[in-house]
Design a protein around this motif. Structure first.
Motif, short mmCIF file in Angstrom:
data_model
loop_
_atom_site.label_atom_id
_atom_site.label_comp_id
_atom_site.label_asym_id
_atom_site.label_seq_id
_atom_site.Cartn_x
_atom_site.Cartn_y
_atom_site.Cartn_z
N LYS A 179 0.81 -1.22 0.00
CA LYS A 179 0.00 0.00 0.00
C LYS A 179 0.84 1.27 0.00
CE LYS A 179 -4.52 -1.40 1.72
NZ LYS A 179 -5.66 -0.99 2.57
N SER A 180 1.96 1.23 0.69
CA SER A 180 2.80 2.43 0.77
C SER A 180 3.64 2.64 -0.48
CB SER A 180 3.74 2.31 1.98
OG SER A 180 4.73 1.32 1.75
N GLY A 181 3.74 1.60 -1.30
CA GLY A 181 4.60 1.69 -2.48
C GLY A 181 6.01 1.20 -2.25
N ALA A 182 6.30 0.76 -1.01
CA ALA A 182 7.66 0.31 -0.71
C ALA A 182 8.04 -0.93 -1.52
CB ALA A 182 7.79 0.02 0.79
N ARG A 183 7.06 -1.79 -1.81
CA ARG A 183 7.38 -2.99 -2.57
C ARG A 183 7.77 -2.63 -4.01
NH1 ARG A 183 3.08 -7.66 -2.13
NH2 ARG A 183 3.35 -6.98 0.05
N VAL A 184 7.04 -1.70 -4.58
CA VAL A 184 7.38 -1.25 -5.94
C VAL A 184 8.75 -0.60 -5.95
CG1 VAL A 184 6.74 0.32 -7.80
CG2 VAL A 184 4.97 -0.99 -6.63
N GLU A 185 9.02 0.19 -4.92
CA GLU A 185 10.30 0.88 -4.85
C GLU A 185 11.46 -0.11 -4.78
OE1 GLU A 185 12.61 4.03 -1.87
OE2 GLU A 185 10.42 3.84 -1.79
N GLN A 186 11.26 -1.21 -4.03
CA GLN A 186 12.36 -2.17 -3.87
C GLN A 186 12.44 -3.17 -5.02
OE1 GLN A 186 12.79 -3.84 0.01
NE2 GLN A 186 14.02 -5.58 -0.66
N PHE A 187 11.28 -3.63 -5.51
CA PHE A 187 11.29 -4.72 -6.49
C PHE A 187 10.79 -4.32 -7.87
CE2 PHE A 187 10.71 -6.97 -2.37
CZ PHE A 187 11.89 -7.70 -2.38
N GLY A 188 10.22 -3.13 -8.01
CA GLY A 188 9.67 -2.73 -9.29
C GLY A 188 8.20 -3.10 -9.43
N GLU A 189 7.62 -2.75 -10.58
CA GLU A 189 6.21 -3.04 -10.84
C GLU A 189 6.00 -4.52 -11.11
OE1 GLU A 189 3.81 -0.92 -10.61
OE2 GLU A 189 4.84 1.03 -10.61
N LEU A 190 4.74 -4.96 -10.92
CA LEU A 190 4.39 -6.31 -11.33
C LEU A 190 4.61 -6.45 -12.82
CD1 LEU A 190 1.07 -7.06 -9.41
CD2 LEU A 190 3.30 -8.10 -9.00
N ASP A 191 5.15 -7.59 -13.22
CA ASP A 191 5.43 -7.80 -14.63
C ASP A 191 4.67 -9.03 -15.11
OD1 ASP A 191 6.45 -7.76 -17.16
OD2 ASP A 191 8.45 -8.44 -16.61
N LYS A 192 5.30 -10.16 -15.14
CA LYS A 192 4.65 -11.35 -15.67
C LYS A 192 4.05 -12.20 -14.56
CE LYS A 192 8.86 -14.21 -15.79
NZ LYS A 192 9.73 -15.03 -16.68
N TYR A 193 3.11 -13.06 -14.94
CA TYR A 193 2.52 -14.00 -13.98
C TYR A 193 2.78 -15.44 -14.39
CZ TYR A 193 -1.32 -15.08 -17.20
OH TYR A 193 -2.07 -15.51 -18.28
N CYS A 194 3.34 -15.65 -15.59
CA CYS A 194 3.67 -16.99 -16.05
C CYS A 194 4.96 -16.92 -16.84
CB CYS A 194 2.54 -17.59 -16.88
SG CYS A 194 2.16 -16.69 -18.39
N GLU A 195 5.49 -18.07 -17.20
CA GLU A 195 6.79 -18.09 -17.87
C GLU A 195 6.75 -17.37 -19.21
OE1 GLU A 195 10.06 -19.70 -16.94
OE2 GLU A 195 8.94 -19.07 -15.16
N ASP A 196 5.69 -17.56 -19.98
CA ASP A 196 5.61 -16.97 -21.31
C ASP A 196 4.14 -16.83 -21.68
OD1 ASP A 196 5.61 -16.70 -24.25
OD2 ASP A 196 7.74 -17.16 -24.10
N LEU A 197 3.76 -15.67 -22.22
CA LEU A 197 2.37 -15.43 -22.58
C LEU A 197 1.98 -16.07 -23.90
CD1 LEU A 197 2.04 -11.66 -21.57
CD2 LEU A 197 0.99 -13.62 -20.42
N LYS A 198 2.95 -16.46 -24.70
CA LYS A 198 2.65 -16.98 -26.04
C LYS A 198 2.93 -18.47 -26.17
CE LYS A 198 1.94 -12.68 -27.13
NZ LYS A 198 2.84 -11.95 -28.03
N THR A 199 3.81 -18.99 -25.32
CA THR A 199 4.19 -20.40 -25.38
C THR A 199 4.08 -20.97 -23.97
OG1 THR A 199 5.79 -19.78 -27.08
CG2 THR A 199 5.94 -22.00 -26.20
N VAL A 200 3.54 -22.19 -23.85
CA VAL A 200 3.23 -22.73 -22.52
C VAL A 200 4.41 -23.52 -21.97
CG1 VAL A 200 1.62 -24.11 -21.16
CG2 VAL A 200 0.79 -22.86 -23.16
#
Length: 754
Positions: free
Chosen positions: A56-77
């Protein structure tokens, strides 16, 4: 797992493996240095824990960055890369086969009955069985069960399902290979909905002290004995603390689990898996994706246990499980699964195993699957996995010159299209067809009802010389049921006010010109079209698109591409997911349909479904495919056409015959579309699941039931024999009851309307 009794001595000797000291060694896939896991030799208070930075404070984004992917690859399984977690003789993780598991329904204190049921589950093929442990009596019984199974030659690992009892968890860890703890009630006690006020985030964090005090001893014991742990969050049993701060949300589920994982990691214990179970498949999918994305962001690599909790029974239970579990497996998420059905645990194996098999066929390690995925044309995947929104296609618009009402061709909450055949319109068959399509009839005339097919697909037409058949078709069109027919068939023998179906490329070439008598255009999309061709759907303005992907490309990824291009080009045409099947097994159909189409609907992609049988024989009736299609839409939280049941799968805590009771409740209340009834065998998740139900039927004492309206208990300690009638009275009290319709026998002689 079973082995020869002749090796019993070796098995008993292997107990040292299960109970050895210092057996855990950090996995070779240890978390990277960027993570917060700086192992500590001793954790005594919350101040000793290395807590994950605040979201909520934004500390996680500051330390680790924004959320990016949720799986290994969006086009290939590919399976999401995880560490290996050990559970006795089995291993969880991306380097190992998906683990199939179930849960015993016997009273754990009945040692012999539980041993027999676990053996049946092992013989069926399960890799792990969970048993409930309510208190010291069950903990003692669990040790006897473990010993008894070893003596009978079974080394299948057991998991203790723990709620409310930190001290009992310590006892059972001495005997069983795995402990499941629920962050919502392990330290917080029994479920309540007391709203807590936190003026600051620090106020919320200050209450972590009691979590640490309750949980650290168990973590240290599991580390010492090399036990496995599941940190299993349930949507229905979030603590009042988490509910007050994060709300009843996937984010709250994830953050609740991360707190407990932080304690494990600070004790340098990593032999655990996560789960994010919910009875709503959409909530379940979003929660797992969010947790996976957080793990990627923070460099964590813990395996995931997948499951839709309280899925129910029969086709609906399998369908809901396939939507939730199948959607995640389709993206390579999930290392162990359980299909929670209100049936005996042995019956969970086939759907559980089949979902794992289907997932295996989609992995890009298979050359055929990889080729299909790589054959999909390039596109940008912009789905937001942190929130759910449904794409809403534009419903058919009525024009002043239209001779009929076209607005009923589709439904705003999701449409069902049925495939029919010319012979079904013969005079002797027409009334049966109306019934199969879900129509009500009066003096032989069909009328739409709440679960009536919206439109039909007729690939061949009865000749215009067949006046009886043509009359039956006209009657359906007159009640605003769309009749979709290939344009070339209409050109040979027109049907007034039919919808002409063309392949998209043909429609573009002909500039959407309709054959004689057709009132609207529909187009079929295969997913192989180029971007420019797909963009021309906007100019053609068809009433709907049938998305029937080519067999040479991945249905999931090709469909995602189509929806992305429609979004980019602001195309609002409704898209019906066209599913083709040759199976003759109804359970297989539910699993295939839930996995294939459900994975798209779980992302809000699709305005309905068309199930078409192919092959020499039609194995299912029009009626069965229609009701199955409506079950898919309801399981995807789109269109409600029958009572929704949230039914737990039973376990050793259950205080009544769950299968019989659920059947009685369904029989009494199954005709109430838009009403959700939760049937819970005990108090553990019951009150929480009331948040997703209108009415709840919850076992509280032997022979007694509490009834809920939403989250509130409104009737207490009702005898089992009186509880179903009391539930009906409660539904009536809140003006949500209607009497079942009585089918009237019609006189067919009065049905002759030219």
């Amino acid at each position: 797992m079973k082995f020869g009794v002749s090796s019993l001595a070796a098995v008993l000797a292997s107990l040292s493996y299960y109970q050895g000291v210092d057996a855990f060694a950090p996995n070779k896939m240890a978390s990277p240095a960027s993570s917060t896991s700086l192992a500590m030799s001793s954790v005594k208070t919350a101040e000793d824990v290395l807590w994950t930075p605040s979201i909520k404070s934004g500390a996680r984004v500051e330390q680790f960055g924004e959320l990016d992917k949720y799986c290994e690859d969006l086009k290939t399984v590919f399976r999401r890369k995880t560490r290996t977690v050990e559970c006795g003789p089995i291993k969880f993780g991306s380097e190992h086969p998906i683990v199939r598991q179930t849960m015993a329904t016997t009273d754990t204190a009945d040692v012999d009955a539980t041993i027999e049921q676990v053996m049946r589950c092992a013989d069926k093929g399960f890799d792990l069985v969970r048993i409930t442990v309510q208190g010291r009596r069950e903990a003692t019984a669990a040790a006897k069960i473990r010993e008894g199974l070893f003596k009978k030659g079974y080394d299948i690992p057991l998991c203790a399902d723990m709620h409310f009892q930190p001290k009992v968890a310590l006892l059972v860890a001495d005997a069983l290979e795995k402990i499941r703890i629920n962050p919502g009630n392990f330290a917080d006690g029994r479920k309540d909905f007391e709203e807590k006020i936190y003026e600051t985030e620090e106020d919320y964090f200050s209450e972590r002290a009691y979590l640490t005090e309750a949980f650290v001893p168990l973590v240290e014991r599991c580390k010492e004995l090399n036990r496995c742990m599941r940190i299993g969050t349930n949507h229905g049993s979030l603590s009042s603390r988490v509910l007050s701060f994060y709300g009843d949300t996937p984010r709250g589920m994830v953050e609740s689990a991360i707190e407990f994982a932080d304690i494990c990691r600070s004790v340098d214990f990593h032999n655990f898996v996560f789960s994010m179970k919910a009875s709503n498949p959409l909530v379940m999918v979003q929660s797992y994706r969010l947790l996976a994305a957080e793990q990627y962001r923070m460099g964590w690599d813990y395996p995931l246990h997948l499951g839709v909790t309280e899925a129910g029974e029969g086709e609906d239970g399998r369908m809901k499980s396939a939507i939730g579990i199948g959607t995640l497996l389709a993206d390579g998420l999930g290392d162990t699964i359980r299909v929670s059905l209100t049936e005996d645990p042995e019956f969970e194996y086939e759907p559980c195993n089949r979902l794992a098999e289907i997932a295996g066929t989609r992995l890009a390690i298979n050359p055929e699957a990889k080729a299909r995925q790589e054959a999909v044309k390039s596109y940008d995947d912009t789905r937001d996995i942190t929130s759910f929104s449904r794409r809403q296609g534009q419903l058919p618009l009525q024009k002043e010159e239209d001779p009929i009402d076209v607005r009923g061709f589709l439904n705003r909450d999701g449409s069902v299209i049925s495939v029919v055949y010319p012979e079904m319109f013969e005079k002797e068959n027409a009334q049966y067809l109306y019934q199969n399509l879900g129509c009500k009839t009066a003096v032989g005339m069909p009328f739409k009802d709440i679960a009536t097919t919206d439109s039909i697909l007729l690939r061949k037409v009865p000749p215009s010389s067949n006046t009886d058949a043509r009359t039956a078709i006209r009657r359906l069109i007159d009640v605003s049921m769309g009749v979709i027919v290939p344009a070339e068939e209409l050109a040979k023998d027109p049907i007034p006010n039919a919808v002409a179906l063309m392949d998209l490329e043909d429609a573009v070439a002909k500039n959407g010109e309709l054959p004689e008598g057709a009132i609207r255009l529909a187009v079929t999309i295969t997913g192989e079209e180029d971007d420019d061709t797909l963009a021309k759907v906007k100019d053609l303005d068809p009433v709907l698109c049938l998305l029937k992907t080519s067999e040479s490309i991945s249905k999931l990824h090709a469909s995602r591409r189509v929806f992305e291009l429609f979004k980019n080009n602001e195309i609002e045409t409704p898209v019906i997911n066209h599913f083709v099947t040759s199976t003759e097994d109804s359970n297989e159909l539910a699993l295939q349909l839930g996995t294939s189409v459900g994975s798209l609907l779980a992302d809000g992609c699709g305005d309905g479904v068309l199930v078409e049988q192919v092959g020499e024989k039609q194995h299912f009736s029009v009626d069965f495919l229609r009701t199955t299609s409506f079950s898919l839409l309801q399981g995807s939280r789109m269109r409600s056409t029958k009572t929704e049941f949230v039914s737990c799968p039973s376990c050793g805590r259950t205080l009544f015959d769950l299968q019989e009771t659920t059947a009685n409740i369904q029989k009494a209340t199954g005709h109430l579309p838009g009403v959700t009834v939760a049937v819970m065998g005990c108090i553990v998740n019951g009150p929480g699941e009331m948040a997703d139900a209108d009415f709840g039927y919850v076992g509280t004492l032997p022979g007694k039931v509490d009834l809920y309206y939403g989250k509130e208990v409104v009737r207490k300690s009702i005898p089992n024999d009186d509880a179903v009638d009391a539930l009906i009275d409660l539904i009536k009290e809140y003006d949500m009851w209607k009497d079942p319709e009585v089918e009237e026998k019609e006189e067919e002689e009065a049905a002759v309307v030219a």
